[in-house]
Design a protein around this motif. Structure first.
Motif, PDB file in Angstrom:
ATOM      1  N   ARG A 140      51.552  -9.166  39.395  1.00 16.38           N
ATOM      2  CA  ARG A 140      50.986  -9.354  40.800  1.00 16.38           C
ATOM      3  C   ARG A 140      51.148  -8.025  41.370  1.00 16.38           C
ATOM      4  O   ARG A 140      50.330  -7.924  42.642  1.00 16.38           O
ATOM      5  CB  ARG A 140      52.256 -10.226  41.233  1.00 16.38           C
ATOM      6  CG  ARG A 140      52.048 -10.756  42.970  1.00 16.38           C
ATOM      7  CD  ARG A 140      51.727 -12.104  43.002  1.00 16.38           C
ATOM      8  NE  ARG A 140      51.264 -12.332  44.326  1.00 16.38           N
ATOM      9  CZ  ARG A 140      51.936 -12.380  45.367  1.00 16.38           C
ATOM     10  NH1 ARG A 140      53.438 -12.046  45.461  1.00 16.38           N
ATOM     11  NH2 ARG A 140      51.495 -12.470  46.771  1.00 16.38           N
ATOM     12  N   ALA A 141      51.868  -7.128  41.185  1.00 19.13           N
ATOM     13  CA  ALA A 141      51.999  -5.857  41.985  1.00 19.13           C
ATOM     14  C   ALA A 141      52.289  -4.742  41.351  1.00 19.13           C
ATOM     15  O   ALA A 141      52.976  -4.971  39.975  1.00 19.13           O
ATOM     16  CB  ALA A 141      53.067  -6.265  42.931  1.00 19.13           C
ATOM     17  N   LEU A 142      52.140  -3.498  41.621  1.00 15.06           N
ATOM     18  CA  LEU A 142      52.691  -2.293  41.049  1.00 15.06           C
ATOM     19  C   LEU A 142      53.276  -1.469  42.239  1.00 15.06           C
ATOM     20  O   LEU A 142      52.866  -1.369  43.377  1.00 15.06           O
ATOM     21  CB  LEU A 142      51.539  -1.498  40.316  1.00 15.06           C
ATOM     22  CG  LEU A 142      51.837  -0.593  39.689  1.00 15.06           C
ATOM     23  CD1 LEU A 142      50.737  -0.110  38.405  1.00 15.06           C
ATOM     24  CD2 LEU A 142      52.261   0.896  40.359  1.00 15.06           C
ATOM     25  N   VAL A 143      54.603  -1.224  41.914  1.00 18.96           N
ATOM     26  CA  VAL A 143      55.245  -0.374  43.106  1.00 18.96           C
ATOM     27  C   VAL A 143      55.800   1.032  42.415  1.00 18.96           C
ATOM     28  O   VAL A 143      56.291   1.181  41.153  1.00 18.96           O
ATOM     29  CB  VAL A 143      56.507  -1.240  43.514  1.00 18.96           C
ATOM     30  CG1 VAL A 143      57.466  -1.467  42.290  1.00 18.96           C
ATOM     31  CG2 VAL A 143      57.130  -0.111  44.568  1.00 18.96           C
ATOM     32  N   CYS A 144      55.410   2.126  43.171  1.00 20.23           N
ATOM     33  CA  CYS A 144      55.909   3.411  42.509  1.00 20.23           C
ATOM     34  C   CYS A 144      55.996   4.382  43.800  1.00 20.23           C
ATOM     35  O   CYS A 144      55.538   4.165  44.616  1.00 20.23           O
ATOM     36  CB  CYS A 144      54.965   4.094  41.291  1.00 20.23           C
ATOM     37  SG  CYS A 144      53.536   4.780  41.978  1.00 20.23           S
ATOM     38  N   ILE A 172      52.207  -0.943  46.000  1.00 14.74           N
ATOM     39  CA  ILE A 172      53.349  -0.671  46.926  1.00 14.74           C
ATOM     40  C   ILE A 172      53.579   0.627  46.638  1.00 14.74           C
ATOM     41  O   ILE A 172      54.208   1.008  45.567  1.00 14.74           O
ATOM     42  CB  ILE A 172      54.598  -1.576  46.669  1.00 14.74           C
ATOM     43  CG1 ILE A 172      53.795  -2.988  46.953  1.00 14.74           C
ATOM     44  CG2 ILE A 172      55.528  -1.005  47.910  1.00 14.74           C
ATOM     45  CD1 ILE A 172      55.113  -4.301  46.549  1.00 14.74           C
ATOM     46  N   VAL A 173      53.622   1.692  47.559  1.00  9.83           N
ATOM     47  CA  VAL A 173      53.847   3.164  47.426  1.00  9.83           C
ATOM     48  C   VAL A 173      55.182   3.474  48.264  1.00  9.83           C
ATOM     49  O   VAL A 173      55.320   3.212  49.482  1.00  9.83           O
ATOM     50  CB  VAL A 173      52.720   3.966  47.910  1.00  9.83           C
ATOM     51  CG1 VAL A 173      53.172   5.515  47.701  1.00  9.83           C
ATOM     52  CG2 VAL A 173      51.519   3.745  47.127  1.00  9.83           C
ATOM     53  N   ASP A 174      56.078   4.218  47.872  1.00 13.43           N
ATOM     54  CA  ASP A 174      57.401   4.655  48.206  1.00 13.43           C
ATOM     55  C   ASP A 174      56.941   6.108  48.601  1.00 13.43           C
ATOM     56  O   ASP A 174      56.952   7.006  47.906  1.00 13.43           O
ATOM     57  CB  ASP A 174      58.459   4.695  47.385  1.00 13.43           C
ATOM     58  CG  ASP A 174      59.597   5.273  47.691  1.00 13.43           C
ATOM     59  OD1 ASP A 174      59.679   5.814  49.044  1.00 13.43           O
ATOM     60  OD2 ASP A 174      60.624   5.464  47.009  1.00 13.43           O
ATOM     61  N   VAL A 191      45.745   1.425  48.969  1.00 13.26           N
ATOM     62  CA  VAL A 191      47.267   1.435  48.928  1.00 13.26           C
ATOM     63  C   VAL A 191      47.325   0.076  50.083  1.00 13.26           C
ATOM     64  O   VAL A 191      46.902   0.093  50.921  1.00 13.26           O
ATOM     65  CB  VAL A 191      47.955   2.523  49.567  1.00 13.26           C
ATOM     66  CG1 VAL A 191      49.337   2.016  49.901  1.00 13.26           C
ATOM     67  CG2 VAL A 191      47.841   3.471  48.375  1.00 13.26           C
ATOM     68  N   ASP A 192      48.269  -1.031  49.344  1.00 11.79           N
ATOM     69  CA  ASP A 192      48.616  -1.959  50.372  1.00 11.79           C
ATOM     70  C   ASP A 192      49.733  -1.807  51.162  1.00 11.79           C
ATOM     71  O   ASP A 192      49.522  -2.537  52.260  1.00 11.79           O
ATOM     72  CB  ASP A 192      48.752  -3.512  49.508  1.00 11.79           C
ATOM     73  CG  ASP A 192      47.453  -3.722  48.545  1.00 11.79           C
ATOM     74  OD1 ASP A 192      46.385  -4.115  49.231  1.00 11.79           O
ATOM     75  OD2 ASP A 192      47.414  -3.554  47.271  1.00 11.79           O
ATOM     76  N   VAL A 213      51.214  -1.746  56.475  1.00 17.42           N
ATOM     77  CA  VAL A 213      50.867  -3.223  55.737  1.00 17.42           C
ATOM     78  C   VAL A 213      49.300  -3.310  56.001  1.00 17.42           C
ATOM     79  O   VAL A 213      48.847  -3.336  57.097  1.00 17.42           O
ATOM     80  CB  VAL A 213      51.430  -4.596  56.264  1.00 17.42           C
ATOM     81  CG1 VAL A 213      51.034  -5.583  55.434  1.00 17.42           C
ATOM     82  CG2 VAL A 213      52.999  -4.245  56.023  1.00 17.42           C
ATOM     83  N   LYS A 214      48.449  -3.123  54.743  1.00 21.35           N
ATOM     84  CA  LYS A 214      47.012  -3.261  54.917  1.00 21.35           C
ATOM     85  C   LYS A 214      46.697  -4.646  55.715  1.00 21.35           C
ATOM     86  O   LYS A 214      47.260  -5.697  55.150  1.00 21.35           O
ATOM     87  CB  LYS A 214      46.625  -3.062  53.627  1.00 21.35           C
ATOM     88  CG  LYS A 214      44.872  -2.567  53.588  1.00 21.35           C
ATOM     89  CD  LYS A 214      44.171  -2.235  52.174  1.00 21.35           C
ATOM     90  CE  LYS A 214      44.284  -0.948  52.052  1.00 21.35           C
ATOM     91  NZ  LYS A 214      43.849   0.100  52.854  1.00 21.35           N
TER      92      LYS A 214
END
Lengths: 382, 382
Positions: A140-144, A172-174, A191-192, A213-214
């Protein structure tokens, strides 16, 4: 004092930031909580800051920007607000505990987590082939993180974002280390969610951060309550940005962050990045020549933040940091930097590492002093 | 300007607060994030503030005090962190949306909620008999405000707390309006959780608040992540106060709050309360004489906060507030005050109410001006 711990918090803050905070205490009341001058002044300040942050990050509009206390809150909001039991999420060994711990928590509630491994240089393979290998039907998501807070190496978010877009994953980007360093153009980047803090490269005070938040991405709030609008509704307002903000906003923090961003823009982000990159390379070249100093990360990579982490011989990093502080008044950060998997990948989980991080306010002279200090500390033990 | 909106945020903040915030920006780094002077200075500041807040509230020790962004965050943390599906919780119609909306949210997840009704004066029956009537086998907690933010009437938390203790209920108190006004002695009071904000009667800046957790009460965190300690543990630290704090703390906010509390203590809390009580009674006596002005709440009650809410004839409250601001530079707060059930109980859900709220910085002369203004506004329509 030589402050080389800019990745922990930038220092010294511009005088404009203090001035803006004090002005807000004098001029602004509680935003959205009344129709009188002081309350309206607070609302105007909040709107101006939201608008200017949106412009600075290249966001679609001001309603995409939500204020939080820090990047950690932004990441918790995103992860707990988007992922559900049964979902699969991909992340990396580069991550800070502000990503890992929410994910471990979600794992206990039935979210599947894949962690992409880092190599001995702390780099991850985010090629299309590698990412495809980790895809599942329920991904569902990729966070890095956009940049490791240990090595400074950046991840190519444009290409990872394209992959996410193709496979309908929330990306999701930190940006804890990159907001105020990298030139974002979010409306043209897949980037969402972008999570940032105000007190590092954006030069604001501690205690204020935000989340982009897009438009179209719906995040469940972490907190609900008073919003100053729709008092008689049982549910918290659904429209952005109010949907993700509850309670009295940090008006002085927002004022300080706005001043920090204006300061940065007045210098020019490209110029600042150039100066910081030059300082970082200069320091890296210097430490590379020192016998007994091991530097971590990939310095051939084109995309880097101004961070150099290293160890001196087999000395525990905290001893080196302490000696730098006590004997040379050089301030660095030792230990694990809240990035346990990264340190395991680098083989430094036992000793940690000494992190030097730079801003445009540092000088070559300061770095020369630091290099001499490291030469002395490493020389002592040869 | 005559500022009578102290219950929204206190104004003007003492100069000590601005000075402390600016000093923290110059002198403090990121707490718990390094061993150098600036980081240690930040840690010391945080510890001092925690310790002094604990002392001020009569808490057992500094580890009972957790920093949050505001009372809303504290309440969300308490309610989401303590209640589970199948639990029953008792609350009141006096509550702010920062209590009601988390409870409605929890209701959707299987928590049973009982809301004690307020009478036409906005008072609730918290007698032993009334509370006993609402007890269920699964009643786990009672949450209520210590003072209505609409009428100023206070709830006798000592007696409600005794009832909770006898029936093994967790007692959660919303002290948004009372911290900095009421003299708490928490270690000798059966209150398990006290949620407070820094920017009202504690005279700190917006954006900083806190939660007191009685030793032994375990609250699930709302956010997890970096804590500066136990980097290599998968789980967020379990010891208080770190268990409930994640990410970089709001150091300038904490510095400002500490300065606010020191300012208040230097004046003497009893003296401040006396002055504010006198001002409130003076204003109440004045408005009571005005034909066409309806005042809400019970002014015979011994326990009150310095708040007077009223309406003028059938005028919508926002029009009256606007006229007070535009024609007299008197700042008040109109509308629903994020307390929808209270306004329904008072019969003011359509028009709201004009809230006057006072601090010791206000004067009788200011109140005389406000009384004349109200006489004129009500007289216009006679």
């Amino acid at each position: 004092m030589i402050y080389l711990d800019q990745a922990a918090t930038s220092y010294p803050k511009p005088t404009e930031v203090s001035e803006a905070i004090c002005a807000s205490l004098l001029q602004a009341g509680n935003s959205g909580r009344g129709g009188h001058h002081l309350s309206l002044e607070a609302s105007r300040l909040v709107f101006d800051a939201r608008w200017e942050i949106a412009e600075f990050l290249g966001a679609e509009d001001a309603s995409c920007i939500v204020f939080t206390a820090n990047a950690t809150e932004s990441l918790n909001l995103a992860l707990f607000g988007l992922l559900n039991p049964g979902d699969h999420v991909i992340t990396t060994e580069l991550e800070h505990n502000s990503v890992l711990r929410p994910l471990y928590n979600l794992e206990d509630r039935g979210v599947e987590v894949t962690i992409l491994p880092a190599d001995r240089q702390g780099c991850i393979d985010v090629s299309r082939e590698s990412l495809t290998n980790h895809l599942r039907a329920n991904t569902r998501a990729l966070v890095c993180t956009h940049a490791s807070n240990v090595t400074g190496n950046m991840v190519d978010i444009a290409s990872v974002g394209e992959f996410c877009k193709e496979h309908n994953l929330i990306f999701i980007v930190d940006a804890a280390q990159t907001a105020g360093y990298y030139s974002y153009d979010l409306k043209n980047t897949p980037v969402d969610i972008l999570c940032f803090t105000g007190h590092k490269s954006l030069w604001g005070p501690q205690g204020i951060g935000g989340i982009y938040v897009k438009p179209g991405v719906v995040v469940r709030p972490l907190k609900v309550g008073g919003s100053g609008i729709q008092t008689f509704s049982r549910t918290h307002p659904g429209q952005m940005p109010e949907a993700l903000e509850a309670g009295t906003l940090n008006i002085p923090g927002i004022a300080g962050l706005l001043a920090g961003i204006r300061y940065l823009r007045s210098l020019g982000l490209d110029k600042v990045r150039h100066v910081e990159g030059e300082l970082c390379r200069y320091f890296y070249r210097g430490v590379s020549k020192l016998v007994g100093v091991e530097v971590y990360g990939d310095f051939r990579a084109p995309l880097r933040c101004p961070i150099v982490s290293l160890n001196v011989l087999a000395l525990p990093s905290n001893l080196v940091s302490q000696r730098l502080a006590d004997d040379y008044s050089i301030y660095t950060r030792s230990g694990g930097h809240c990035a346990p998997l990264m340190h395991r990948a680098l083989g430094t989980d036992a000793m940690g590492a000494v992190r030097f991080s730079f801003s445009h306010k540092n000088s070559r002279e300061e770095l020369d002093t630091a290099l001499r200090a490291l030469a002395e500390i490493s020389g002592d033990l040869l």
